[in-house]
Design an enzyme around this catalytic site. Structure first.
Site, PDB file in Angstrom:
ATOM      1  N   GLU A 195      37.547  37.885  32.803  1.00 58.64           N
ATOM      2  CA  GLU A 195      37.696  39.184  33.477  1.00 58.64           C
ATOM      3  C   GLU A 195      39.117  39.699  33.364  1.00 58.64           C
ATOM      4  O   GLU A 195      39.346  40.904  33.316  1.00 58.64           O
ATOM      5  CB  GLU A 195      37.313  39.074  34.957  1.00 58.64           C
ATOM      6  CG  GLU A 195      37.169  40.419  35.670  1.00 58.64           C
ATOM      7  CD  GLU A 195      38.465  40.959  36.256  1.00 58.64           C
ATOM      8  OE1 GLU A 195      38.495  42.139  36.636  1.00 58.64           O
ATOM      9  OE2 GLU A 195      39.459  40.207  36.344  1.00 58.64           O
ATOM     10  N   GLU A 196      40.093  38.753  33.345  1.00 58.79           N
ATOM     11  CA  GLU A 196      41.507  39.146  33.417  1.00 58.79           C
ATOM     12  C   GLU A 196      42.082  39.485  32.042  1.00 58.79           C
ATOM     13  O   GLU A 196      43.280  39.400  31.838  1.00 58.79           O
ATOM     14  CB  GLU A 196      42.328  38.017  34.062  1.00 58.79           C
ATOM     15  CG  GLU A 196      41.884  37.629  35.474  1.00 58.79           C
ATOM     16  CD  GLU A 196      42.280  38.669  36.525  1.00 58.79           C
ATOM     17  OE1 GLU A 196      42.741  39.761  36.158  1.00 58.79           O
ATOM     18  OE2 GLU A 196      42.115  38.357  37.717  1.00 58.79           O
TER      19      GLU A 196
ATOM     20  N   ASP B 223      37.823  33.186  35.979  1.00 60.13           N
ATOM     21  CA  ASP B 223      39.142  33.020  35.359  1.00 60.13           C
ATOM     22  C   ASP B 223      40.267  33.544  36.253  1.00 60.13           C
ATOM     23  O   ASP B 223      40.039  34.312  37.187  1.00 60.13           O
ATOM     24  CB  ASP B 223      39.194  33.695  33.977  1.00 60.13           C
ATOM     25  CG  ASP B 223      38.878  35.189  34.014  1.00 60.13           C
ATOM     26  OD1 ASP B 223      38.000  35.599  34.787  1.00 60.13           O
ATOM     27  OD2 ASP B 223      39.523  35.948  33.268  1.00 60.13           O
TER      28      ASP B 223
ATOM     29  N   HIS C  25      47.453  38.160  41.387  1.00 55.27           N
ATOM     30  CA  HIS C  25      48.327  37.968  40.216  1.00 55.27           C
ATOM     31  C   HIS C  25      49.785  37.673  40.618  1.00 55.27           C
ATOM     32  O   HIS C  25      50.622  37.462  39.741  1.00 55.27           O
ATOM     33  CB  HIS C  25      48.332  39.173  39.249  1.00 55.27           C
ATOM     34  CG  HIS C  25      46.976  39.549  38.744  1.00 55.27           C
ATOM     35  ND1 HIS C  25      46.772  40.495  37.773  1.00 55.27           N
ATOM     36  CD2 HIS C  25      45.748  39.092  39.075  1.00 55.27           C
ATOM     37  CE1 HIS C  25      45.475  40.629  37.536  1.00 55.27           C
ATOM     38  NE2 HIS C  25      44.836  39.781  38.317  1.00 55.27           N
TER      39      HIS C  25
ATOM     40  N   HIS D 212      34.447  36.557  39.058  1.00 53.47           N
ATOM     41  CA  HIS D 212      34.935  35.957  37.816  1.00 53.47           C
ATOM     42  C   HIS D 212      35.565  34.596  38.081  1.00 53.47           C
ATOM     43  O   HIS D 212      36.179  34.372  39.121  1.00 53.47           O
ATOM     44  CB  HIS D 212      35.892  36.887  37.073  1.00 53.47           C
ATOM     45  CG  HIS D 212      37.130  37.297  37.822  1.00 53.47           C
ATOM     46  ND1 HIS D 212      38.257  36.505  37.874  1.00 53.47           N
ATOM     47  CD2 HIS D 212      37.426  38.408  38.539  1.00 53.47           C
ATOM     48  CE1 HIS D 212      39.196  37.121  38.579  1.00 53.47           C
ATOM     49  NE2 HIS D 212      38.711  38.281  39.014  1.00 53.47           N
TER      50      HIS D 212
ATOM     51  N   GLU E  37      36.092  40.348  44.695  1.00 49.58           N
ATOM     52  CA  GLU E  37      37.519  40.649  44.502  1.00 49.58           C
ATOM     53  C   GLU E  37      38.179  40.751  45.882  1.00 49.58           C
ATOM     54  O   GLU E  37      37.550  41.192  46.841  1.00 49.58           O
ATOM     55  CB  GLU E  37      37.700  41.981  43.760  1.00 49.58           C
ATOM     56  CG  GLU E  37      37.194  41.986  42.324  1.00 49.58           C
ATOM     57  CD  GLU E  37      38.116  41.255  41.341  1.00 49.58           C
ATOM     58  OE1 GLU E  37      39.142  40.695  41.776  1.00 49.58           O
ATOM     59  OE2 GLU E  37      37.777  41.237  40.151  1.00 49.58           O
TER      60      GLU E  37
ATOM     61  N   ASP F 245      42.870  35.800  43.816  1.00 47.11           N
ATOM     62  CA  ASP F 245      42.117  36.480  42.746  1.00 47.11           C
ATOM     63  C   ASP F 245      41.552  35.455  41.789  1.00 47.11           C
ATOM     64  O   ASP F 245      42.221  35.032  40.873  1.00 47.11           O
ATOM     65  CB  ASP F 245      43.047  37.458  42.021  1.00 47.11           C
ATOM     66  CG  ASP F 245      42.297  38.389  41.101  1.00 47.11           C
ATOM     67  OD1 ASP F 245      41.060  38.321  41.052  1.00 47.11           O
ATOM     68  OD2 ASP F 245      42.952  39.189  40.416  1.00 47.11           O
TER      69      ASP F 245
HETATM   70 ZN   LIG Z   1      40.003  39.636  40.080  1.00 48.33          ZN
END
Ligand SMILES: [Zn+2]
Length: 370
Positions: free
Chosen positions: A138-139, A74, A345, A72, A167, A104
């Site tokens: 995705e988030e 984002d 995150h 992803h 990931e 991430d």
């Molecule tokens: Zn991720």
């Protein structure tokens, strides 16, 4: 912006810093998608498609197997003050790149981008065809997922025999993922003034057995394709009561069950209905798990290549990731990329840059059949 000229000869670290510095918080991925698309369209060996802010690039070498590398674009929001631009710290092999997205999952994206540019040129032809998928959203809620949109619009572009999702896994293989189901367990009572409680029935008190069953629950550990998945059944919320002087007539305990990928969503639901027998149970959300698929020969080759490069044994993935979407398409998938998943995150997201080369080399030697 990503300058195509910095790939692939330049240091992967510069490319990662450039990718991180194009902010791409969910919903705002267009600039990064444009940069990725421009870079990939510059490669004559790739066929490139764009769908919203998702970019798909494919080699068309006519191989009888196809591998999908997906990630992803984002990130979660920046901190205040912002944790960008990315900053390089330390020296030599101990350098880390710090900033939003480094873990991430722009480190994984960077490795995939470098491979996309390199593999398929004359002299660097992979033994399988390769599809690169870079997608948005995705988030955030699953309904917005760019990968989900591709599944609806162009499932043909996602077809493959095996998929690697970028990931963070600290450069180890994390196979499959647990499924997740959320239910509301509801109790009813009769409202009354709390000064005359005997005229009512307390719905919160009626939820006590629900909590007791959860507290006594012993979660299973389930072996699937050689990996052991830890399950869990937990209350994640409770609501009830409308005022400080009213006997509550309703109470809801929200329960989340993370279930091993050998169980179907229907089996997970049946398990919860059995656990909470005698109570009203309403399913609010559910996603299937994904088997690790490590019994597939292509996956076994991949595990061997990664083992040779990193020394890491395959582990189960506990959290839900988009490998489950590939599993639903019939494509076994694993997670593999630089970066400590515990830092995903986190405000101080940072990746050891040495891992970039390790992951690139593992994927490269596997795809070249070396
Ligand atoms: Zn991720």
């Amino acid at each position: 912006m990503v300058d195509p000229r910095v790939v692939p000869s330049s240091d992967l670290v510069d490319l990662l810093a450039a990718v991180c510095d194009v902010e791409s918080v969910s919903g705002d991925e267009a600039a990064l998608a444009d940069a990725v698309e421009a870079l990939l369209r510059d490669q004559p060996h790739l066929e490139v498609h764009r769908d919203g802010d998702a970019v798909v690039a494919r080699t068309t070498l006519g191989r009888d197997r196809r591998v999908v590398l997906a990630g992803h674009l984002d990130t979660v929001p920046l901190t205040d003050p912002p944790n960008l631009p990315a900053r390089l710290e330390g020296s030599g092999d101990d350098r880390v790149l710090r900033g939003r997205g480094t873990v991430d999952m722009k480190a994984g994206l960077t490795v995939f981008l470098a491979l996309a540019v390199e593999l398929g040129r004359p002299g660097s032809e992979p033994t399988s065809d390769v599809t690169y998928v870079f997608y948005d959203h995705e988030e955030v809620e699953a309904t917005k997922s760019g990968l989900g949109r591709l599944v609806r619009h162009r499932p043909d572009l996602l077809a493959g025999d095996f998929a690697v999702l970028g990931e963070p896994t600290s450069s180890g293989i994390e196979g499959g993922c647990n499924g997740t189901i959320r239910v509301e367990v509801r109790t009813r009572g009769r409202a009354a003034h709390s000064a005359r409680a005997w005229r009512g029935e307390n719905a919160i008190h009626a939820a006590a057995p629900v909590l007791a069953r959860l507290a006594d629950y012993e979660p299973a550990q389930v072996e699937v394709d050689g990996l052991v998945y830890r399950e869990g059944v937990n209350a994640v919320g409770i609501t009830g009561g409308i005022a400080g002087n009213v006997i509550p007539d309703a109470c809801t305990v929200t329960v989340n069950y993370r279930f091993a990928p050998s169980r179907t969503e229907a089996e997970a639901e049946a398990h919860l209905r059995e656990l909470f027998e005698g109570f009203e149970v309403v399913v609010t959300d559910s996603s299937p798990g994904a088997r690790p698929g490590l019994d597939d020969p292509l996956a076994a080759d991949f595990a061997a290549a990664v083992l040779a490069a990193t020394g890491g044994e395959p582990r189960p993935k506990y959290g839900w990731t988009d490998v489950a979407r590939f599993a639903q398409l019939g494509v076994p998938a694993v997670n593999f990329a630089p970066g400590d998943p515990m830092l995903a995150h986190a405000d101080d997201e940072r990746v050891p840059v040495a891992e970039l080369a390790v992951c690139r080399e593992a994927l490269r030697s596997w795809l070249l059949g070396a």
